[in-house]
Design a protein around this motif. Structure first.
Motif, PDB file in Angstrom:
ATOM      1  N   TRP A  38      13.154   6.456 -10.799  1.00 33.56           N
ATOM      2  CA  TRP A  38      12.715   7.877 -11.701  1.00 33.56           C
ATOM      3  C   TRP A  38      12.552   9.023 -10.780  1.00 33.56           C
ATOM      4  O   TRP A  38      12.910  10.167 -10.792  1.00 33.56           O
ATOM      5  CB  TRP A  38      12.031   7.434 -12.836  1.00 33.56           C
ATOM      6  CG  TRP A  38      11.753   8.635 -13.568  1.00 33.56           C
ATOM      7  CD1 TRP A  38      12.263   9.275 -14.580  1.00 33.56           C
ATOM      8  CD2 TRP A  38      10.238   9.376 -13.615  1.00 33.56           C
ATOM      9  NE1 TRP A  38      11.673  10.273 -15.250  1.00 33.56           N
ATOM     10  CE2 TRP A  38      10.523  10.219 -14.394  1.00 33.56           C
ATOM     11  CE3 TRP A  38       9.242   9.296 -12.822  1.00 33.56           C
ATOM     12  CZ2 TRP A  38       9.507  11.027 -14.859  1.00 33.56           C
ATOM     13  CZ3 TRP A  38       8.239  10.103 -12.951  1.00 33.56           C
ATOM     14  CH2 TRP A  38       8.456  11.184 -14.154  1.00 33.56           C
ATOM     15  N   ALA A  94      15.136  10.409  -8.737  1.00 37.43           N
ATOM     16  CA  ALA A  94      15.966  11.317  -9.380  1.00 37.43           C
ATOM     17  C   ALA A  94      15.510  12.409  -9.647  1.00 37.43           C
ATOM     18  O   ALA A  94      16.197  13.573  -9.690  1.00 37.43           O
ATOM     19  CB  ALA A  94      16.171  10.531 -10.751  1.00 37.43           C
ATOM     20  N   LYS A  95      14.164  12.732  -9.648  1.00 35.41           N
ATOM     21  CA  LYS A  95      13.466  13.862  -9.921  1.00 35.41           C
ATOM     22  C   LYS A  95      13.665  14.674  -8.798  1.00 35.41           C
ATOM     23  O   LYS A  95      13.739  15.986  -8.936  1.00 35.41           O
ATOM     24  CB  LYS A  95      11.856  13.781 -10.259  1.00 35.41           C
ATOM     25  CG  LYS A  95      11.606  13.013 -11.930  1.00 35.41           C
ATOM     26  CD  LYS A  95      12.087  14.040 -13.060  1.00 35.41           C
ATOM     27  CE  LYS A  95      11.665  13.531 -14.311  1.00 35.41           C
ATOM     28  NZ  LYS A  95      11.899  14.651 -15.390  1.00 35.41           N
ATOM     29  N   GLY A 111      16.001  14.587  -6.701  1.00 31.92           N
ATOM     30  CA  GLY A 111      17.080  14.993  -6.463  1.00 31.92           C
ATOM     31  C   GLY A 111      17.850  16.211  -7.463  1.00 31.92           C
ATOM     32  O   GLY A 111      18.344  17.256  -7.193  1.00 31.92           O
ATOM     33  N   ARG A 112      17.103  16.300  -8.670  1.00 35.38           N
ATOM     34  CA  ARG A 112      17.162  17.416  -9.609  1.00 35.38           C
ATOM     35  C   ARG A 112      16.450  18.558  -8.973  1.00 35.38           C
ATOM     36  O   ARG A 112      16.921  19.500  -9.213  1.00 35.38           O
ATOM     37  CB  ARG A 112      16.824  16.856 -10.809  1.00 35.38           C
ATOM     38  CG  ARG A 112      17.835  16.176 -11.793  1.00 35.38           C
ATOM     39  CD  ARG A 112      17.129  15.910 -13.169  1.00 35.38           C
ATOM     40  NE  ARG A 112      17.379  14.377 -13.480  1.00 35.38           N
ATOM     41  CZ  ARG A 112      16.710  13.755 -13.830  1.00 35.38           C
ATOM     42  NH1 ARG A 112      15.390  14.018 -13.892  1.00 35.38           N
ATOM     43  NH2 ARG A 112      16.979  12.416 -13.842  1.00 35.38           N
ATOM     44  N   ALA A 113      15.230  18.233  -8.450  1.00 34.87           N
ATOM     45  CA  ALA A 113      14.716  19.400  -8.141  1.00 34.87           C
ATOM     46  C   ALA A 113      15.342  20.174  -6.733  1.00 34.87           C
ATOM     47  O   ALA A 113      15.301  21.320  -6.789  1.00 34.87           O
ATOM     48  CB  ALA A 113      13.310  19.047  -7.592  1.00 34.87           C
ATOM     49  N   ARG A 114      15.870  19.216  -5.837  1.00 39.15           N
ATOM     50  CA  ARG A 114      16.861  19.557  -4.771  1.00 39.15           C
ATOM     51  C   ARG A 114      17.861  20.648  -5.312  1.00 39.15           C
ATOM     52  O   ARG A 114      18.043  21.853  -4.699  1.00 39.15           O
ATOM     53  CB  ARG A 114      17.595  18.540  -4.103  1.00 39.15           C
ATOM     54  CG  ARG A 114      16.686  17.915  -3.194  1.00 39.15           C
ATOM     55  CD  ARG A 114      17.413  16.792  -2.481  1.00 39.15           C
ATOM     56  NE  ARG A 114      16.342  16.264  -1.210  1.00 39.15           N
ATOM     57  CZ  ARG A 114      16.076  16.982  -0.317  1.00 39.15           C
ATOM     58  NH1 ARG A 114      16.560  18.195   0.104  1.00 39.15           N
ATOM     59  NH2 ARG A 114      15.256  16.208   0.453  1.00 39.15           N
ATOM     60  N   LYS A 115      18.543  20.426  -6.379  1.00 41.07           N
ATOM     61  CA  LYS A 115      19.719  21.324  -7.134  1.00 41.07           C
ATOM     62  C   LYS A 115      18.945  22.399  -7.709  1.00 41.07           C
ATOM     63  O   LYS A 115      19.394  23.565  -7.307  1.00 41.07           O
ATOM     64  CB  LYS A 115      20.289  20.509  -8.146  1.00 41.07           C
ATOM     65  CG  LYS A 115      21.332  19.410  -7.213  1.00 41.07           C
ATOM     66  CD  LYS A 115      21.988  18.756  -8.543  1.00 41.07           C
ATOM     67  CE  LYS A 115      22.836  17.659  -8.001  1.00 41.07           C
ATOM     68  NZ  LYS A 115      23.014  16.698  -8.774  1.00 41.07           N
ATOM     69  N   ARG A 116      17.683  22.215  -8.334  1.00 44.98           N
ATOM     70  CA  ARG A 116      17.168  23.298  -9.178  1.00 44.98           C
ATOM     71  C   ARG A 116      16.704  24.514  -8.195  1.00 44.98           C
ATOM     72  O   ARG A 116      16.669  25.515  -8.250  1.00 44.98           O
ATOM     73  CB  ARG A 116      16.015  22.922  -9.929  1.00 44.98           C
ATOM     74  CG  ARG A 116      15.383  23.772 -10.690  1.00 44.98           C
ATOM     75  CD  ARG A 116      14.102  23.530 -11.332  1.00 44.98           C
ATOM     76  NE  ARG A 116      13.665  24.530 -12.041  1.00 44.98           N
ATOM     77  CZ  ARG A 116      12.199  24.353 -12.700  1.00 44.98           C
ATOM     78  NH1 ARG A 116      11.682  23.036 -12.533  1.00 44.98           N
ATOM     79  NH2 ARG A 116      11.559  25.217 -13.136  1.00 44.98           N
ATOM     80  N   SER A 165       4.038  17.566  -9.557  1.00 42.83           N
ATOM     81  CA  SER A 165       5.222  18.208  -9.820  1.00 42.83           C
ATOM     82  C   SER A 165       4.992  19.289 -10.386  1.00 42.83           C
ATOM     83  O   SER A 165       6.000  20.253 -10.727  1.00 42.83           O
ATOM     84  CB  SER A 165       6.132  17.210 -10.532  1.00 42.83           C
ATOM     85  OG  SER A 165       6.545  16.041  -9.886  1.00 42.83           O
TER      86      SER A 165
END
Length: 142
Positions: free
Chosen positions: A25, A28-29, A31-36, A108
């Protein structure tokens, strides 16, 4: 010498798997932060000179990275201490896993101090796991 595991050792195994899910989990967070925050691989940490939201990304990344750094210690203490004290280690391991969740959530936020609100209690769980593992080691020697 044959090692016979107590039936309750199953709790230790389940807590370790629970921690693995937490780790997935957190990954995944990140990974999402990389995109954001537009931080491409293989960059481990964003530079504030290149990204105005670097601190936010770095806090998410650091929360996961610290959990990865602590994971071998946690797993080793759970596995060894659980041989002698499976229920105690399972409870301490569950406590540690829950505090790691809050450690990551607090980190975070972008304010590293927030990781300690509940996350600091994880170190008490680790201390208990150390005592359990010492007890196991001493029992082998006696």
């Amino acid at each position: 010498m044959e090692l016979v595991l107590p039936k309750e050792y199953g709790y230790v195994a389940l807590v370790l798997v629970f921690y693995c899910f937490l780790n997935f989990w957190m990954a995944a967070k990140v990974g999402r932060a990389r995109k954001r925050f537009n931080v491409p691989y293989p960059t481990l940490y964003a530079l504030e000179s290149e990204n105005k939201e670097a601190k936010l990304f770095n806090c998410v990344q650091r929360g996961h990275q610290n959990s990865l750094e602590m994971m071998p210690i946690f797993f080793m203490l759970m596995i060894l201490g659980g041989f002698r004290h499976p229920c105690t280690c399972a409870v301490l391991g569950a406590l540690y896993t829950v505090t790691r969740f809050f450690y990551f959530k607090g980190y975070s936020t972008g304010d590293p101090q927030n990781r300690l609100t509940i996350g600091k209690y994880g170190f008490l769980a680790l201390l208990g796991l150390m005592v359990s593992t010492i007890s196991f080691g001493v029992s082998l020697l006696l």
